[in-house]
Design a protein around this motif. Sequence first.
Motif, mmCIF file in Angstrom:
data_model
loop_
_atom_site.group_PDB
_atom_site.id
_atom_site.type_symbol
_atom_site.label_atom_id
_atom_site.label_comp_id
_atom_site.label_asym_id
_atom_site.label_seq_id
_atom_site.Cartn_x
_atom_site.Cartn_y
_atom_site.Cartn_z
ATOM 1 N N TYR A 44 -17.998 -4.929 6.750
ATOM 2 C CA TYR A 44 -19.212 -4.294 6.376
ATOM 3 C C TYR A 44 -19.367 -3.912 4.998
ATOM 4 N N ASN A 45 -18.242 -2.525 4.720
ATOM 5 C CA ASN A 45 -18.998 -2.477 3.338
ATOM 6 C C ASN A 45 -18.335 -3.710 2.540
ATOM 7 N N LYS A 46 -17.951 -4.542 2.229
ATOM 8 C CA LYS A 46 -17.256 -5.507 1.710
ATOM 9 C C LYS A 46 -16.757 -4.827 0.267
ATOM 10 N N PRO A 47 -15.728 -3.995 0.351
ATOM 11 C CA PRO A 47 -14.745 -3.681 -1.243
ATOM 12 C C PRO A 47 -14.677 -4.029 -1.829
ATOM 13 N N SER A 48 -14.683 -4.056 -3.189
ATOM 14 C CA SER A 48 -13.695 -4.947 -4.133
ATOM 15 C C SER A 48 -12.579 -5.741 -4.149
ATOM 16 N N GLN A 49 -11.505 -6.509 -4.745
ATOM 17 C CA GLN A 49 -10.242 -6.867 -4.429
ATOM 18 C C GLN A 49 -9.423 -5.520 -4.592
ATOM 19 N N GLN A 50 -9.946 -4.665 -5.893
ATOM 20 C CA GLN A 50 -9.318 -3.071 -5.733
ATOM 21 C C GLN A 50 -8.764 -1.861 -4.589
ATOM 22 N N GLY A 51 -9.889 -2.198 -4.515
ATOM 23 C CA GLY A 51 -10.222 -1.735 -3.245
ATOM 24 C C GLY A 51 -9.772 -1.923 -1.550
ATOM 25 N N ILE A 52 -9.510 -3.254 -1.891
ATOM 26 C CA ILE A 52 -8.943 -4.222 -0.427
ATOM 27 C C ILE A 52 -7.405 -3.902 -0.728
ATOM 28 N N TYR A 53 -7.151 -4.224 -1.691
ATOM 29 C CA TYR A 53 -6.153 -3.789 -2.333
ATOM 30 C C TYR A 53 -5.433 -2.074 -1.945
ATOM 31 N N GLN A 54 -5.588 -1.148 -2.681
ATOM 32 C CA GLN A 54 -5.530 0.154 -1.633
ATOM 33 C C GLN A 54 -5.880 0.714 -0.752
ATOM 34 N N HIS A 55 -6.661 0.236 -0.068
ATOM 35 C CA HIS A 55 -6.917 0.179 1.649
ATOM 36 C C HIS A 55 -5.135 -0.009 1.783
ATOM 37 N N TYR A 56 -4.995 -1.145 2.218
ATOM 38 C CA TYR A 56 -3.998 -1.667 1.900
ATOM 39 C C TYR A 56 -2.433 -0.907 2.086
ATOM 40 N N LEU A 57 -2.450 -0.193 0.494
ATOM 41 C CA LEU A 57 -1.530 0.471 0.366
ATOM 42 C C LEU A 57 -1.262 1.155 1.268
ATOM 43 N N GLN A 58 -2.336 2.220 1.299
ATOM 44 C CA GLN A 58 -2.178 3.407 2.194
ATOM 45 C C GLN A 58 -1.971 3.432 3.383
ATOM 46 N N ILE A 59 -2.469 2.192 4.392
ATOM 47 C CA ILE A 59 -2.111 1.673 5.394
ATOM 48 C C ILE A 59 -0.543 0.957 5.639
ATOM 49 N N ALA A 60 0.004 0.580 4.691
ATOM 50 C CA ALA A 60 1.014 0.147 4.529
ATOM 51 C C ALA A 60 2.752 1.129 4.319
ATOM 52 N N ASP A 61 1.757 2.129 3.659
ATOM 53 C CA ASP A 61 3.206 3.737 3.706
ATOM 54 C C ASP A 61 2.564 4.690 4.715
ATOM 55 N N ALA A 62 1.615 4.285 5.574
ATOM 56 C CA ALA A 62 1.311 5.846 6.967
ATOM 57 C C ALA A 62 1.950 4.436 7.682
ATOM 58 N N SER A 63 2.056 3.543 7.459
ATOM 59 C CA SER A 63 2.186 2.160 9.073
ATOM 60 C C SER A 63 4.116 2.685 9.138
ATOM 61 N N PRO A 64 4.627 3.574 10.696
ATOM 62 C CA PRO A 64 5.874 3.355 10.779
ATOM 63 C C PRO A 64 6.516 1.910 11.702
ATOM 64 N N VAL A 65 5.691 1.357 11.218
ATOM 65 C CA VAL A 65 5.702 -0.435 11.689
ATOM 66 C C VAL A 65 5.518 -1.332 10.149
ATOM 67 N N PRO A 66 6.537 -2.387 10.669
ATOM 68 C CA PRO A 66 5.494 -3.666 9.559
ATOM 69 C C PRO A 66 4.274 -4.050 9.097
ATOM 70 N N VAL A 67 3.687 -4.463 8.894
ATOM 71 C CA VAL A 67 2.167 -5.008 8.303
ATOM 72 C C VAL A 67 1.917 -6.256 7.797
ATOM 73 N N ILE A 68 1.017 -6.525 9.149
ATOM 74 C CA ILE A 68 0.446 -7.393 8.626
ATOM 75 C C ILE A 68 -0.682 -7.744 8.574
ATOM 76 N N LEU A 69 -1.407 -8.172 7.195
ATOM 77 C CA LEU A 69 -2.578 -8.492 6.810
ATOM 78 C C LEU A 69 -3.691 -9.196 7.697
ATOM 79 N N TYR A 70 -4.446 -9.209 7.938
ATOM 80 C CA TYR A 70 -5.704 -10.403 8.469
ATOM 81 C C TYR A 70 -6.416 -10.460 7.790
ATOM 82 N N ASN A 71 -6.856 -11.556 7.052
ATOM 83 C CA ASN A 71 -8.167 -11.607 6.286
ATOM 84 C C ASN A 71 -9.081 -13.315 7.063
ATOM 85 N N VAL A 72 -10.122 -12.678 7.523
ATOM 86 C CA VAL A 72 -11.053 -13.112 8.219
ATOM 87 C C VAL A 72 -11.996 -13.407 7.499
#
Length: 289
Positions: A111-139
């Motif tokens: 919905y908010n359609k971030p830039s590629q850098q925004g997507i990258y930073q979003h996932y970095l924060q999730i990966a740093d916080a997650s206690p288990v491995p992360v699978i990205l989902y592109n749809v």
Amino acid sequence: MINEKLRGTGVALVTPFASDLSVDYKAFEKLLAFVLDGGVNYLVINGTTAESVTTTSAEKTEILRFIKKHVGGRVPLVYGIGGNNTQQVVASLAETDLEGISAILSVSPYYNKPSQQGIYQHYLQIADASPVPVILYNVPGRTGSNVAAETTLKLALHDNIIGIKEASGNLEQCMYIAKHRPENFMLISGDDLLTLPMTAFGAEGVISVLANAFPEKFSNMVQLCLDHNFKEATALLHTFVDINPLMYEEGNPVGVKAVLERFGVCSPNVRLPLIEASAGLKDRLHKLL
């Protein structure tokens, strides 16, 4: 290795609902037995096909607890935690009991359609916080934006990001990821009918909608692909070509729940804004079946 545990067919589980639209746990038990007896390799909980946008936090907690109890470690579990509010996703990671979960599946911000850098930073924060491995989902068809191959490959360098479910439908993009990814980064098909070609150039399997209703046949097709027996896999793939579009014609999981009703697994009930499959759609599905 975690990659081997999540190789093959993951089924994106539907959430069965009773006539009053409460979660139907008796039907859930049937569904779990149905897909596990069919030989799927792992289960994906709380994804799009689970109607996760219309289940409450309390329901999500109970569904996760229920599935953990009934699966009892027989197959790996992947849990969907994603969204378009990065802070909220990080908070959800802290609040969710991820014990026994092999990985989370996290959809790119919608919905908010971030830039590629925004997507990258979003996932970095999730990966740093997650206690288990992360699978990205592109749809992109659901989110309104694509995770570019270059962004995926940058994220693949993070120690806690182990793969991507690619549902862009862009085979050239998927090939680029397959060619340039790190050795242990998984490429997972997010489109049932593209699983065969994607496996041919390096994907490790699929997270599937069809496997809810056809777990044995679909899992067999995927295994044949992984074994590079593409002649037999193609014959099985062709049996899904006509029915697959009907799964999505009136929204997902409307179509697959109509098939599961036909098989006596669960009701066709869905929550608004989705509505139960029309009589016309059911008729065409039943003729194909």
